[in-house]
Design an enzyme around this catalytic site. Structure first.
Site, PDB file in Angstrom:
ATOM      1  N   LYS A 165      -1.292 -35.074 -34.630  1.00 31.75           N
ATOM      2  CA  LYS A 165      -2.072 -35.358 -33.101  1.00 31.75           C
ATOM      3  C   LYS A 165      -2.987 -36.483 -33.909  1.00 31.75           C
ATOM      4  O   LYS A 165      -3.775 -36.116 -34.678  1.00 31.75           O
ATOM      5  CB  LYS A 165      -3.183 -33.781 -33.136  1.00 31.75           C
ATOM      6  CG  LYS A 165      -3.539 -33.808 -32.392  1.00 31.75           C
ATOM      7  CD  LYS A 165      -4.589 -32.422 -32.340  1.00 31.75           C
ATOM      8  CE  LYS A 165      -5.958 -32.500 -31.156  1.00 31.75           C
ATOM      9  NZ  LYS A 165      -5.816 -33.264 -29.534  1.00 31.75           N
TER      10      LYS A 165
HETATM   11  N1  PMP Z   1      -0.926 -31.648 -25.936  1.00 29.84           N
HETATM   12  C1  PMP Z   1      -1.944 -32.510 -25.886  1.00 29.84           C
HETATM   13  C2  PMP Z   1      -1.472 -34.290 -26.032  1.00 29.84           C
HETATM   14  C3  PMP Z   1      -2.595 -32.508 -26.987  1.00 29.84           C
HETATM   15  O1  PMP Z   1      -4.161 -33.734 -27.284  1.00 29.84           O
HETATM   16  C4  PMP Z   1      -3.761 -30.981 -26.180  1.00 29.84           C
HETATM   17  C5  PMP Z   1      -4.799 -30.887 -27.787  1.00 29.84           C
HETATM   18  N2  PMP Z   1      -4.867 -30.208 -28.767  1.00 29.84           N
HETATM   19  C6  PMP Z   1      -2.406 -30.372 -26.571  1.00 29.84           C
HETATM   20  C7  PMP Z   1      -1.316 -30.351 -25.916  1.00 29.84           C
HETATM   21  C8  PMP Z   1      -3.387 -28.677 -26.558  1.00 29.84           C
HETATM   22  O2  PMP Z   1      -3.004 -28.105 -28.650  1.00 29.84           O
HETATM   23  P1  PMP Z   1      -4.104 -27.270 -28.786  1.00 29.84           P
HETATM   24  O3  PMP Z   1      -3.805 -25.809 -27.914  1.00 29.84           O
HETATM   25  O4  PMP Z   1      -3.556 -26.670 -29.903  1.00 29.84           O
HETATM   26  O5  PMP Z   1      -5.274 -27.191 -28.656  1.00 29.84           O
END
Ligand code: PMP
Length: 324
Positions: A165
């Site tokens: 991320k």
């Molecule tokens: N994909 C992307 C590109 C994201 O930025 C996020 C948000 N973090 C997610 C999926 C979903 O991740 P999470 O459920 O851990 O927030």
């Protein structure tokens, strides 16, 4: 070097931030003009939610988020000068210092200023910032999302590792979301270089067919979300079949329900994809929305380990129990 002071803090963001080991006023959190991450996007971050629960504020799946932060940092050679437990504590301290009962928590780890080399790990210090934003409900809004298939392709994991991320990765999402807004949509779904469904700009995608849920995985160039994992778990516990496989556009178009998952979006029904309509929420999505709301607010007892509770009176660092 002259330092740039952060813009005045709007009231809905935290007055106090945690910066490199201490709580400071947001007005005193400076970044230098040659901060590497500002120029090149060389940082990693997390989006975490705290919810008011019947027993104090609770942070949802804090440990999983902080673990992912460390893994993302490692990918880019960012050496976080704190341990995992110290950062968990720091998140709690920041919430408490701002008096937030609920909110969206942004830990950000980034390369600071020293030179402009594209190999910052050999030069730049690593900074850690934790800031908060008020947020209740879904970032996308209430109700359901009108979605378009983006003309922008999702970056291949061979170009940018989608499991990390990282700040710079989000220029791809920015292009896609800006295009979607300009064309009157709420969100975009990006396809990968093979024309397969990847994900939303900040959400994972699920389709529902009868009592089967289908979602893709890292092989489709996605960030495997913590909400995605939560929904897979909650769905299986409720007797739904969950398939994890590649998704084609026709899987979306032929689905009886489609929804997004993400920390900010929560469980967001998709009501339309480029003019094709879906019940939003359909019955399965509604059931999972309720299950998710119960889990984050501590109303379902099956997963106490998902909640880190904050209790007001305790000393910083001892105010929560990650296993409570
Ligand atoms: N994909 C992307 C590109 C994201 O930025 C996020 C948000 N973090 C997610 C999926 C979903 O991740 P999470 O459920 O851990 O927030």
């Amino acid at each position: 070097m002259t330092a740039l002071q952060a813009a005045p803090t709007p009231h809905h963001t935290s007055d106090v931030v945690w910066f490199d080991g201490e709580l400071v006023s947001a007005r005193d959190a400076y970044v230098a003009p040659f901060t590497h991450a500002l120029h090149y996007g060389s940082g990693v971050f997390e989006g975490i939610r705290a919810y008011a629960t019947p027993r104090a504020t609770a942070i949802f799946r804090l440990r999983d988020h902080i673990r992912r932060l460390f893994a993302s940092a490692e990918t880019y050679g960012l050496r976080i000068p704190f341990g995992l437990e110290r950062l968990e504590e720091a998140v709690c301290e920041t919430l408490r210092a701002n008096g937030f009962q609920e909110g969206y928590i942004r830990p950000l780890v980034f390369f600071g200023a020293r030179g402009i080399s594209l190999a910052p790990a050999f030069n730049c210090p690593t900074h850690v910032l934790i800031a908060l934003k008020a947020l209740s409900g879904s970032l996308i809004g209430a109700g359901s999302a009108r979605v378009t298939i983006s003309p922008w392709q999702k970056t291949s994991s061979k170009a940018l590792p989608s499991g990390a991320k990282a700040c710079g990765h989000y220029t791809n999402s920015i292009l896609a979301l800006q295009d979607a807004y300009e064309r009157g949509f709420d969100e975009a779904i990006l396809l990968n270089s093979k024309g397969l469904v990847a994900e939303g700009t900040g959400e994972n995608v699920f389709v529902v067919n009868a009592r089967t849920l289908v979602t893709n995985d890292a092989s489709a160039d996605i960030l495997e979300g913590i909400t995605r994992d939560t929904i897979v778990t909650l769905a299986r516990e409720r007797g739904l079949r969950v398939e994890v496989r590649l998704l084609e556009l026709d899987d979306l178009y032929g689905a009886s329900e489609v929804f997004f998952t993400g920390t900010a979006a929560e469980v967001m029904p998709i009501g339309e994809i480029d003019g094709r309509r879906f019940p939003a929420p359909g019955p399965v999505t509604r059931m999972l929305q309720e299950a998710y709301a119960g889990a984050v607010r501590g109303e379902e007892s099956a997963h106490p380990d998902w909640l880190t509770r904050l209790s007001d009176g305790d000393a910083p660092g001892r105010a929560y129990d990650a296993n409570d």
